[in-house]
Scaffold this motif. Structure first.
Motif, PDB file in Angstrom:
ATOM      1  N   HIS A   1      61.469 -23.690  30.258  1.00  0.00           N
ATOM      2  CA  HIS A   1      62.132 -23.097  31.426  1.00  0.00           C
ATOM      3  C   HIS A   1      61.235 -22.108  32.173  1.00  0.00           C
ATOM      4  N   PHE A   2      60.186 -21.604  31.532  1.00  0.00           N
ATOM      5  CA  PHE A   2      59.411 -20.492  32.090  1.00  0.00           C
ATOM      6  C   PHE A   2      58.236 -21.003  32.920  1.00  0.00           C
ATOM      7  N   PRO A   3      58.132 -20.585  34.182  1.00  0.00           N
ATOM      8  CA  PRO A   3      57.059 -21.105  35.035  1.00  0.00           C
ATOM      9  C   PRO A   3      55.669 -20.743  34.533  1.00  0.00           C
ATOM     10  N   SER A   4      55.514 -19.543  33.966  1.00  0.00           N
ATOM     11  CA  SER A   4      54.214 -19.133  33.426  1.00  0.00           C
ATOM     12  C   SER A   4      54.370 -18.857  31.937  1.00  0.00           C
ATOM     13  N   ILE A   5      53.978 -19.816  31.109  1.00  0.00           N
ATOM     14  CA  ILE A   5      54.071 -19.565  29.668  1.00  0.00           C
ATOM     15  C   ILE A   5      53.016 -18.548  29.241  1.00  0.00           C
ATOM     16  N   GLU A   6      51.972 -18.369  30.041  1.00  0.00           N
ATOM     17  CA  GLU A   6      50.985 -17.338  29.746  1.00  0.00           C
ATOM     18  C   GLU A   6      51.608 -15.941  29.871  1.00  0.00           C
ATOM     19  N   GLU A   7      52.346 -15.727  30.959  1.00  0.00           N
ATOM     20  CA  GLU A   7      52.979 -14.430  31.168  1.00  0.00           C
ATOM     21  C   GLU A   7      54.077 -14.199  30.131  1.00  0.00           C
ATOM     22  N   THR A   8      54.862 -15.225  29.844  1.00  0.00           N
ATOM     23  CA  THR A   8      55.907 -15.088  28.826  1.00  0.00           C
ATOM     24  C   THR A   8      55.299 -14.729  27.485  1.00  0.00           C
ATOM     25  N   THR A   9      54.205 -15.375  27.118  1.00  0.00           N
ATOM     26  CA  THR A   9      53.548 -15.088  25.847  1.00  0.00           C
ATOM     27  C   THR A   9      53.023 -13.663  25.804  1.00  0.00           C
ATOM     28  N   ARG A  10      52.464 -13.192  26.925  1.00  0.00           N
ATOM     29  CA  ARG A  10      51.988 -11.808  26.982  1.00  0.00           C
ATOM     30  C   ARG A  10      53.134 -10.838  26.730  1.00  0.00           C
ATOM     31  N   VAL A  11      54.263 -11.091  27.385  1.00  0.00           N
ATOM     32  CA  VAL A  11      55.428 -10.216  27.218  1.00  0.00           C
ATOM     33  C   VAL A  11      55.889 -10.209  25.761  1.00  0.00           C
ATOM     34  N   LEU A  12      55.998 -11.372  25.150  1.00  0.00           N
ATOM     35  CA  LEU A  12      56.521 -11.450  23.788  1.00  0.00           C
ATOM     36  C   LEU A  12      55.557 -10.837  22.784  1.00  0.00           C
ATOM     37  N   ALA A  13      54.253 -11.009  23.000  1.00  0.00           N
ATOM     38  CA  ALA A  13      53.272 -10.416  22.089  1.00  0.00           C
ATOM     39  C   ALA A  13      53.366  -8.887  22.094  1.00  0.00           C
ATOM     40  N   HIS A  14      53.770  -8.323  23.222  1.00  0.00           N
ATOM     41  CA  HIS A  14      53.924  -6.876  23.335  1.00  0.00           C
ATOM     42  C   HIS A  14      54.892  -6.331  22.288  1.00  0.00           C
ATOM     43  N   PHE A  15      55.881  -7.110  21.899  1.00  0.00           N
ATOM     44  CA  PHE A  15      56.939  -6.638  21.005  1.00  0.00           C
ATOM     45  C   PHE A  15      56.671  -6.948  19.530  1.00  0.00           C
ATOM     46  N   LEU A  16      55.511  -7.480  19.220  1.00  0.00           N
ATOM     47  CA  LEU A  16      55.157  -7.751  17.832  1.00  0.00           C
ATOM     48  C   LEU A  16      54.538  -6.524  17.169  1.00  0.00           C
ATOM     49  N   LYS A  17      54.884  -6.320  15.899  1.00  0.00           N
ATOM     50  CA  LYS A  17      54.149  -5.369  15.086  1.00  0.00           C
ATOM     51  C   LYS A  17      52.743  -5.928  14.839  1.00  0.00           C
ATOM     52  N   PRO A  18      51.776  -5.094  14.569  1.00  0.00           N
ATOM     53  CA  PRO A  18      50.475  -5.615  14.137  1.00  0.00           C
ATOM     54  C   PRO A  18      50.649  -6.518  12.911  1.00  0.00           C
ATOM     55  N   GLY A  19      50.076  -7.704  12.985  1.00  0.00           N
ATOM     56  CA  GLY A  19      50.254  -8.682  11.923  1.00  0.00           C
ATOM     57  C   GLY A  19      51.494  -9.531  12.070  1.00  0.00           C
ATOM     58  N   GLY A  20      52.326  -9.238  13.066  1.00  0.00           N
ATOM     59  CA  GLY A  20      53.543 -10.018  13.303  1.00  0.00           C
ATOM     60  C   GLY A  20      53.238 -11.348  13.971  1.00  0.00           C
TER      61      GLY A  20
END
Length: 229
Positions: free
Chosen positions: A134-153
């Motif tokens: 559904h997401f036009p930019s999977i690159e941008e979506t991935t950047r956003v989601l990586a922001h919310f990971l703990k280190p090693g997550g």
């Protein structure tokens, strides 16, 4: 392809309508798909799921079908969606299951990956199932989601894999809400993950499922990337 804003508004309206229609609209097939996704995630990466310690962000959580199937295997889940009707149903169903908000809750927000969002919470797992198309930019979506990971997550994504011949997999009636009508290739997923500095990219085919709208069997994958410690 419609603009990102038009896609977001169309998806919000579409999934608001679905959520208000209730379980009879979603049907058992959608719930079965949620359970199959959870089974695929757990069988592919069993060590990532611990009922006493694992904290999960379920992105594009909808009414909570994936979260409901996943909650016995993790400590807590926070669902996020841009559809207010979906979030409302998610929280109603979580309460009906006897779950506290500390165990499973959803919030309606369009995340940007900026400081202060979700109270600056970080998660062991960020999971996005059946939504990347559904997401036009999977690159941008991935950047956003990586922001919310703990280190090693780990970021875990399940979705429909592009067919070898590159044919369109979604009906015309869904093109206003689907950015990637041909599914997603391993090359595109790898570029999105590695471009966000996630490491250890892996993508595995996990099951086939019949699309209700077309009757066509589609191949589903699990992709994983890890935030450096």
């Amino acid at each position: 392809m419609p603009s990102a804003d038009k896609l977001a508004e169309a998806n919000k309206a579409y999934f608001d309508e679905r959520a208000r229609a209730g379980d009879h609209h979603h049907g058992p097939e959608a719930r079965k798909l949620g359970r199959r996704n959870v089974a695929a995630l757990r069988s592919t990466y069993p060590l990532l799921f611990d009922e006493d310690t694992t904290e999960v962000l379920d992105y594009a959580c909808g009414t909570g079908m994936l979260s409901q199937a996943l909650c016995p295997y993790v400590k807590s889940i926070v669902g996020v969606d841009i559809s207010p009707a979906s979030v409302e149903q998610y929280n109603i169903q979580a309460a009906n299951q006897g779950l506290t908000p500390e165990e499973m809750k959803a919030v309606c927000i369009e995340l940007k990956g900026e400081p202060g969002e979700l109270g600056d919470a970080r998660f062991d797992l960020v999971i996005c199932c059946a939504s990347y198309h559904h997401f036009p930019s999977i690159e941008e979506t991935t950047r956003v989601l990586a922001h919310f990971l703990k280190p090693g997550g780990s970021l875990l994504v399940t979705d429909i894999k592009a067919a070898p011949d590159g044919r369109v997999l979604f009906r015309d009636t869904h093109h206003h809400i689907v950015a990637h009508t041909r599914g997603l290739t391993e090359e595109a997923m790898r570029a999105a993950f590695e471009g966000t500095c996630l490491v250890g990219f892996a993508m595995k085919d996990v099951f086939t499922a019949r699309m209700t709208a077309t009757g066509e069997d589609t191949l589903w994958f699990v992709a994983r990337g890890v935030k450096p410690a």
